[in-house]
Design an enzyme around this catalytic site. Sequence first.
Site, PDB file in Angstrom:
ATOM      1  N   ASP A 170       0.834  -1.203   0.000  1.00  0.00           N
ATOM      2  CA  ASP A 170       0.000   0.000   0.000  1.00  0.00           C
ATOM      3  C   ASP A 170       0.875   1.263   0.000  1.00  0.00           C
ATOM      4  O   ASP A 170       1.944   1.283  -0.612  1.00  0.00           O
ATOM      5  CB  ASP A 170      -0.912  -0.049   1.234  1.00  0.00           C
ATOM      6  CG  ASP A 170      -2.264   0.600   0.989  1.00  0.00           C
ATOM      7  OD1 ASP A 170      -2.313   1.833   0.896  1.00  0.00           O
ATOM      8  OD2 ASP A 170      -3.254  -0.135   0.896  1.00  0.00           O
ATOM      9  N   HIS A 178      -3.559   6.023   3.901  1.00  0.00           N
ATOM     10  CA  HIS A 178      -4.352   4.891   3.435  1.00  0.00           C
ATOM     11  C   HIS A 178      -3.866   3.542   3.952  1.00  0.00           C
ATOM     12  O   HIS A 178      -4.651   2.713   4.443  1.00  0.00           O
ATOM     13  CB  HIS A 178      -4.371   4.904   1.905  1.00  0.00           C
ATOM     14  CG  HIS A 178      -5.245   3.874   1.281  1.00  0.00           C
ATOM     15  ND1 HIS A 178      -4.788   2.619   0.915  1.00  0.00           N
ATOM     16  CD2 HIS A 178      -6.550   3.911   0.934  1.00  0.00           C
ATOM     17  CE1 HIS A 178      -5.782   1.944   0.371  1.00  0.00           C
ATOM     18  NE2 HIS A 178      -6.862   2.693   0.370  1.00  0.00           N
ATOM     19  N   SER A 182     -11.179  -0.487  -1.038  1.00  0.00           N
ATOM     20  CA  SER A 182      -9.960  -0.516  -0.223  1.00  0.00           C
ATOM     21  C   SER A 182     -10.255  -0.888   1.217  1.00  0.00           C
ATOM     22  O   SER A 182      -9.443  -1.531   1.894  1.00  0.00           O
ATOM     23  CB  SER A 182      -9.289   0.862  -0.219  1.00  0.00           C
ATOM     24  OG  SER A 182      -8.408   1.015  -1.299  1.00  0.00           O
TER      25      SER A 182
END
Length: 809
Positions: A183, A227, A533
């Site tokens: 990620d 994220h 996600s």
Amino acid sequence: MKGYSSRVTLTFLALLLVMTSFVPGASSSNNNELDVAELFGTYELSSDEEVTVIVEMNEPSLVEAKQTGKSQTKSSLERVRNNVVSEVHSAAPNSSVNREYDYVFSGFSVTLPQTEITALLNVDGVKAVYPDVEYQIDAMEFQEVDPDSFSPSMMESGPFIGADRAWNELGITGKGVTVAIIDTGTDYTHPDLAHAFGDYKGWDFVDNNDDPQETPPGDPRGGSTTHGTHVAGTVAADGTEVKGVAPDATLLAYRVLGPGGSGTTENVVAGIERAVQDGADVMNLSLGNSLNNPDWATSIALDWAMAEGVVAVTSNGNSGPNNWTVGSPGTSREAISVGATRLPYNVFNAEIFTSEGVDYPSAKVMGFPNEDDLLALSEGEFEFAYAGLGYPQDFEGQDFEGKIALISRGDFAFVDKAINAKNAGAAGTIIYNNVAGEHPDVPGMAIPSIKTTLADGQKLLDELEKGNNTVSFDITLVGEVGETVADFSSRGPVMNTWMIKPDVSAPGVNILSTIPTHNPSNPHGYGASQGTSMAAPHVAGAAALLLEKNPDWSVEKVKAALMNTAEEMINPATGKPYPLNTQGAGSIRVVDSLTVETLAFPGSHSFGSFLKENGRQVERQHFEITNLSDERKRYSIDVTFHDENAANGINVSTSSNLQIQPGKTQKVNMNVQVDTRNLERGYYEASITLTHGSEVITVPAILFVGEPDYPRVTGASLSGSGGNYTVSSTLPGGADVLRYDMFHLTPAGGVGGLIGNIHVTEKVPAPGHSFSWDGTVNGNQLANRQYVLGVYAEKGGLPTQRYYLVTKR
């Protein structure tokens, strides 16, 4: 359910589009077709501008060789790669190699001018050339959340899928299982995550070091990121505020997406390789692009990672609600692709009143932090004021304390508009559209938010002009809606393999998790976000729980357990189940997967394609059932197609009863008969149901009629002389778009540089096409000698590019 949709956008101008799905020379009856490597992607082959591409070699990777029984060593593969790289440098003298791969992908990334790309196709040992495509995080709206403002619904996703029951009733927490987070990096210092990391944290492929932290503010290359930390928290956080699905799992972080949350194939593939080599048991990739094709480099790497025993979980994408919108790496054949759901929620009606005679029929609840705050809007009258687009400066110079902010849609995210209004002291917002129609709901807004159309928004502005600056609301509960598929969640099927995607679904709307705040005085925080996600790490955590209980399970069993026990979701708009290419097998249920006694795998089945021209076809196919219990079981098996018209031409017969001994696996044969003459072109979804007493296992299935899985071009030729030529191509199914280009022929007999386009046409009927040509390209007469004729044809959304040796006389 059936239908097709094009997923390719063609731009001609100065571009040569090369988007292939078949290996040249593999199936053509013409002996003049060149045997060159396959080229994927879109390039301007006449441009000197540099691009990066991923080169796949014919020589198998270490894992591919292991899985296919071939002999391979790291040193021998390195020797072959060095030879290929040397030839690449000779063929493309301005090229430079960046990353090299050997474990789950055999090849390297290389940067070169676009004019030299076709030279790669002629290099001995090169199998395919892929674009170094951009990957983005598969997340949408995001907002930082103060712990005092947590909504209970934000923390319900884990318990909803049964994670808490796995911990408390079964004692399974993910202990001993390693999950790789591929990620934007991860804030491994977050107190809710620190327990999950050891001395070795992973790897940073953006800055090439061993510190895979998130991008901080101030990086000149792009914005800060949070994220990966959010994703990691959903997998394995263990704090008082947030608890992941597998709170005792071990984490490794691989930073492949850099500033701004974007990256490219060369780092993603490198991250997959490193995670497998580092001993990850599960990997989560909450990232993606819009390429619906299973053969891009990332998907290949994931498939071999799964073959090596690593459970790969990917987000399905946020390009829904149309079919065919799934993107790589969610298109991977073997990886578990995850769609996003919204947890059950209450539905409210909203009415607005400002003055007699003015109605706002479009008013609806848009989003809210909790139901108490929403219902509080009905308690009295509020002043409202115009706040423009809702920028922070739009609130300056006005008193919004306890008032309603009237805001226009546009420029930036709805959640940020609500946050800015909250920061200004507003009690709520009314957000009106800036174009005709209705804008989407956004669960979890910072303050209660009502939405209206542009027309009703203008009425509110008119009221303010007249001095009517008070508003009251009537918020009423209508009822509850069960778990639903998020509109943004991408849908399948996958091009070329015709597989059902997503495989499963999981909560992905308004998910609370860990984030870095990038504030030195208070560095660790929490944020709510939505997207596939957020759904994928729920499944990665569930896979970790399954592997703790069943450490010897294959990836196929883990995938099957999650799919076989998923719960079917009903579309509240139709009262019927969502299509399989919308929800996959359904929403995961952790405890059911941990206690399952029967596995049917693969977890979904494609009957394949049946061409209409062939009429009646009969094929024998199979799937497998494993009896995990300690008793003999007898299963009844039923195959049901969801479209009643399928009965006109599809019949699948199998054993009506099947007896399997405890701990044994048995193959189930199916006889598939299809008469395409009585069926419409498209795909037909079905359910294969296994029943043993009260135990019911459902396997999603799909069958294609008239499937566009054939080469669009099977031959081409150039005939004539002296300025009067005929160029012809063979097109078995016709073409929606057809393009001819001339290339130089290299001394070695390969594809040389692009000379130019000689013809473009559309809507070409089968079985072929021809046109007259005067021998010129861009007004210049070509010399009489051999050339390479490139033919690009697209039909039904799928393209083929072929290269043919021709002689101009």
